[in-house]
Write a protein that holds these residues in place. Sequence first.
Motif, PDB file in Angstrom:
ATOM      1  N   GLY A  91      46.601  28.402  50.291  1.00  0.00           N
ATOM      2  CA  GLY A  91      46.762  28.696  51.703  1.00  0.00           C
ATOM      3  C   GLY A  91      47.910  29.596  52.090  1.00  0.00           C
ATOM      4  N   PHE A  92      48.650  30.167  51.120  1.00  0.00           N
ATOM      5  CA  PHE A  92      49.760  31.055  51.460  1.00  0.00           C
ATOM      6  C   PHE A  92      49.247  32.291  52.217  1.00  0.00           C
ATOM      7  N   GLY A  93      49.948  32.620  53.296  1.00  0.00           N
ATOM      8  CA  GLY A  93      49.524  33.755  54.106  1.00  0.00           C
ATOM      9  C   GLY A  93      49.725  35.090  53.428  1.00  0.00           C
ATOM     10  N   GLU A  94      50.771  35.202  52.598  1.00  0.00           N
ATOM     11  CA  GLU A  94      51.061  36.442  51.884  1.00  0.00           C
ATOM     12  C   GLU A  94      51.577  36.105  50.491  1.00  0.00           C
ATOM     13  N   VAL A  95      51.085  36.819  49.494  1.00  0.00           N
ATOM     14  CA  VAL A  95      51.536  36.627  48.124  1.00  0.00           C
ATOM     15  C   VAL A  95      51.982  37.976  47.568  1.00  0.00           C
TER      16      VAL A  95
END
Length: 408
Positions: free
Chosen positions: A30-34
């Motif tokens: 669920g991380f918005g940005e990687v």
Amino acid sequence: MADWSGCTAMVVEDSPVQRDHMAGLLRQAGFGEVLLACDGIDALRKLNARGMPVELVLTDMDMPGMDGIELIRHVCELELAASLLVASAREERLKEAQAGMTQRTALQVLLGTVLKPLHFDVLSEILDRADVGRLREATAIGLPAPEEVAAALAAGQFLPYYEPRIEIATGMLRGLDVQPCWAHPERGLIRAARFLPALQGADCIAPLTVDIAAQALRQLRAWHDIGLISLGMSIKLPTEILADRACVDQLSAQVRELGLEPRTVIWECQESVLADGAPLTIANLAHLCVRGFGLALGGYRAGHTTQQQLARCPLTELRIDPVIVHEASQHPPRQALLQQSLSVAHQMGMAAVAEGVELAADLSLLRSLGCELAQGALVAAPMPGNALAGWIRNNRRRLKELASASAR
């Protein structure tokens, strides 16, 4: 399950397959940005450029150039991440990571250590134990709002600090790197790395730069008046200044009004200025060169800016990224990058400045590779203007001995 949608993670892994696999798991979580980095050097560069901490760094332990232990140390010291998750194919390396985090700062939290290959159920279990709200709060620590900076500027709270730069062959002081600092009435002295990146694109960045430059130039005039006539300084100019001809002319006029020789002032830009290649910005750089000023490119590392881009403006100095300078004598991959960077500088007729020199062995390596100038903790920490004369008196002999030792 914890909500990571508003959070940013970085994967640091030299294997493209493992890097993509870990990034996919973080996105699935669920991380918005990687963000992705191929090694520790690449990670530090990207995290520093980002200007604010990420919520999580997931790093491998065994990488060329800079391994996970050293990366963890830098991330903790520079407060570049709110938490860390360490992966390795070897259990003994994971134990090293745990030991290395026993003296963590208030900002960093070691979420865990995992054996590779990483599986989603293991990652989920670790992330579910984390306090997402606390990590989000941690990433906002120390990031000022532009209006806070504007008020501090009006109150005269910003002042220049000066980092000495020496000639490697002789140990002689040859210049100073100007670094803006914030004398905060409650939090004490705040270094530029903790507030400048958050101001990129803000209206206050130009007046702040002009104010710091004006203070530094007056100080340079005062040093010349007491006999330090060969002393010069390097002042960083953001894109907002370089794209504005009126600001460029204002800075040039200040130098002229103070009776300073333009050759004693070096204006420094970042690689992005040349990579973007905006015609007006390049024209303003050329205009400064015509007026007799030096021009430097900061944070250089071979492979990120082409020689064609470097040729777009008449640079006189190439400043080598401290990430590849530090412990280059002990890491062959880093040494190769350093050698390539110095080769580019010399091929294009520019002086090379090594930033972040902390070890005598690195200074010896720099001398053997033909680097002309160096700055960093081995030379001196940044200092206020009133401390320079005493520093010169107390360190003249030490610096000569350093230069002599580097020649052996």
